[in-house]
Design a protein around this motif. Structure first.
Motif, PDB file in Angstrom:
ATOM      1  N   LEU A 113      11.053  44.429 -27.826  1.00 21.98           N
ATOM      2  CA  LEU A 113      11.034  43.575 -29.021  1.00 21.98           C
ATOM      3  C   LEU A 113      10.633  44.331 -30.277  1.00 21.98           C
ATOM      4  CD1 LEU A 113       9.471  40.300 -27.575  1.00 21.98           C
ATOM      5  CD2 LEU A 113      11.823  40.646 -28.342  1.00 21.98           C
ATOM      6  N   ASP A 114      10.120  45.555 -30.118  1.00 19.34           N
ATOM      7  CA  ASP A 114       9.697  46.351 -31.275  1.00 19.34           C
ATOM      8  C   ASP A 114      10.837  47.134 -31.910  1.00 19.34           C
ATOM      9  OD1 ASP A 114       7.065  45.490 -30.946  1.00 19.34           O
ATOM     10  OD2 ASP A 114       6.616  47.122 -29.551  1.00 19.34           O
ATOM     11  N   GLU A 115      12.005  47.074 -31.316  1.00 18.60           N
ATOM     12  CA  GLU A 115      13.155  47.815 -31.831  1.00 18.60           C
ATOM     13  C   GLU A 115      14.047  46.893 -32.661  1.00 18.60           C
ATOM     14  OE1 GLU A 115      15.030  50.510 -28.904  1.00 18.60           O
ATOM     15  OE2 GLU A 115      13.456  49.772 -27.550  1.00 18.60           O
ATOM     16  N   PRO A 116      14.744  47.468 -33.636  1.00 16.28           N
ATOM     17  CA  PRO A 116      15.641  46.638 -34.463  1.00 16.28           C
ATOM     18  C   PRO A 116      16.761  46.011 -33.632  1.00 16.28           C
ATOM     19  CG  PRO A 116      15.342  48.803 -35.446  1.00 16.28           C
ATOM     20  CD  PRO A 116      14.727  48.855 -34.081  1.00 16.28           C
ATOM     21  N   ALA A 117      17.156  44.838 -34.035  1.00 17.42           N
ATOM     22  CA  ALA A 117      18.291  44.150 -33.428  1.00 17.42           C
ATOM     23  C   ALA A 117      19.371  44.005 -34.500  1.00 17.42           C
ATOM     24  CB  ALA A 117      17.865  42.784 -32.908  1.00 17.42           C
ATOM     25  N   HIS A 118      20.595  43.865 -34.070  1.00 14.84           N
ATOM     26  CA  HIS A 118      21.712  43.704 -35.013  1.00 14.84           C
ATOM     27  C   HIS A 118      22.482  42.449 -34.630  1.00 14.84           C
ATOM     28  CE1 HIS A 118      20.871  47.632 -36.628  1.00 14.84           C
ATOM     29  NE2 HIS A 118      20.766  48.057 -35.380  1.00 14.84           N
ATOM     30  N   GLN A 153      11.153  41.044 -32.240  1.00 17.14           N
ATOM     31  CA  GLN A 153      10.006  40.153 -32.405  1.00 17.14           C
ATOM     32  C   GLN A 153      10.038  39.458 -33.762  1.00 17.14           C
ATOM     33  OE1 GLN A 153       7.605  39.284 -29.980  1.00 17.14           O
ATOM     34  NE2 GLN A 153       7.472  37.663 -31.522  1.00 17.14           N
ATOM     35  N   GLU A 154      10.410  40.187 -34.809  1.00 19.68           N
ATOM     36  CA  GLU A 154      10.490  39.569 -36.134  1.00 19.68           C
ATOM     37  C   GLU A 154      11.550  38.470 -36.165  1.00 19.68           C
ATOM     38  OE1 GLU A 154       9.084  43.251 -39.026  1.00 19.68           O
ATOM     39  OE2 GLU A 154      11.118  43.267 -38.196  1.00 19.68           O
ATOM     40  N   ILE A 155      12.647  38.666 -35.430  1.00 20.42           N
ATOM     41  CA  ILE A 155      13.676  37.627 -35.352  1.00 20.42           C
ATOM     42  C   ILE A 155      13.119  36.406 -34.629  1.00 20.42           C
ATOM     43  CG2 ILE A 155      15.895  37.004 -34.295  1.00 20.42           C
ATOM     44  CD1 ILE A 155      16.825  39.887 -34.956  1.00 20.42           C
ATOM     45  N   LEU A 156      12.422  36.627 -33.529  1.00 21.83           N
ATOM     46  CA  LEU A 156      11.832  35.503 -32.791  1.00 21.83           C
ATOM     47  C   LEU A 156      10.818  34.749 -33.637  1.00 21.83           C
ATOM     48  CD1 LEU A 156      11.334  37.062 -29.243  1.00 21.83           C
ATOM     49  CD2 LEU A 156      13.158  35.520 -30.015  1.00 21.83           C
ATOM     50  N   ASP A 157      10.167  35.443 -34.564  1.00 22.08           N
ATOM     51  CA  ASP A 157       9.153  34.828 -35.420  1.00 22.08           C
ATOM     52  C   ASP A 157       9.729  34.068 -36.612  1.00 22.08           C
ATOM     53  OD1 ASP A 157       7.176  35.846 -33.758  1.00 22.08           O
ATOM     54  OD2 ASP A 157       6.744  37.574 -35.054  1.00 22.08           O
ATOM     55  N   VAL A 158      11.037  34.192 -36.864  1.00 24.27           N
ATOM     56  CA  VAL A 158      11.652  33.469 -37.977  1.00 24.27           C
ATOM     57  C   VAL A 158      11.523  31.973 -37.694  1.00 24.27           C
ATOM     58  CG1 VAL A 158      13.844  32.934 -39.128  1.00 24.27           C
ATOM     59  CG2 VAL A 158      13.244  35.316 -38.614  1.00 24.27           C
ATOM     60  N   GLU A 193      16.813  37.370 -24.099  1.00 23.70           N
ATOM     61  CA  GLU A 193      17.529  37.839 -22.920  1.00 23.70           C
ATOM     62  C   GLU A 193      17.800  39.340 -22.965  1.00 23.70           C
ATOM     63  OE1 GLU A 193      21.047  35.425 -22.589  1.00 23.70           O
ATOM     64  OE2 GLU A 193      19.898  33.681 -21.884  1.00 23.70           O
ATOM     65  N   GLY A 194      18.134  39.847 -24.155  1.00 23.18           N
ATOM     66  CA  GLY A 194      18.458  41.269 -24.299  1.00 23.18           C
ATOM     67  C   GLY A 194      17.266  42.181 -24.091  1.00 23.18           C
ATOM     68  N   THR A 195      16.099  41.724 -24.483  1.00 24.39           N
ATOM     69  CA  THR A 195      14.915  42.565 -24.328  1.00 24.39           C
ATOM     70  C   THR A 195      14.257  42.366 -22.966  1.00 24.39           C
ATOM     71  OG1 THR A 195      13.561  40.916 -25.468  1.00 24.39           O
ATOM     72  CG2 THR A 195      14.434  42.736 -26.792  1.00 24.39           C
TER      73      THR A 195
END
Length: 155
Positions: A77-82, A111-116, A151-153
């Motif tokens: 979750l600490d890596e960027p997602a696209h 993680q930042e996406i999940l926190d949106v 799911e991806g992480t």
């Protein structure tokens, strides 16, 4: 510019979303719709590996138009997602929402996406300009993105 990153409406937004929300709130309802249409014209193109391959993407059934989303994550979750979207040009509202999400999420970690906050669609101030069904479609896009991140992480 007003700070809407943390408001009485809910949890803080990432900086890119804060800027987008501020831009919408600086306008009248009519001009907000124009900005949404401007976003629709700026939806990034799909990478070649997804172009024409909806089987590699997930359909967003909450949308009235055929919209597909794909999230590429890192191993943690600490890596960027696209985030990538495919939405038809004849559905400018849907494309606009997809473009807002693509812009607001670009460069964020999983993680930042999940926190949106899930209420991002409502924070745009478009409830008088678009139908609740359309706002539900954008919420559906965000929910699928978050699920794909989880799911991806976890894999």
């Amino acid at each position: 510019m007003a700070d809407t990153s943390s408001t009485e409406e809910g949890p803080a937004l990432p900086p890119a979303f804060t800027e987008i929300v501020d831009d919408f709130h600086a306008l009248t309802q009519k001009d907000r719709l124009e900005l949404l249409l401007e976003f629709s014209r700026e939806l990034p193109l799909l990478p070649a590996k997804y172009a024409g391959d909806h089987d590699a993407m997930e359909a967003v059934s909450e949308c009235q138009s055929p919209v597909f989303v794909k999230v590429e994550t890192g191993a943690t979750l600490d890596e960027p997602a696209h985030v990538y979207f495919d939405a038809p040009p004849e559905a400018p509202t849907t494309r606009g929402f997809a473009s807002i999400l693509a812009s607001g999420l670009e460069g964020l970690t999983g993680q930042e996406i999940l926190d949106v906050p899930d209420d991002v669609p409502h924070r745009l101030g478009l409830s008088e300009a678009v139908s609740p069904l359309r706002l539900r479609g954008m919420a559906g896009m965000l929910a699928r993105i978050k699920r794909q991140v989880r799911e991806g992480t976890a894999a």
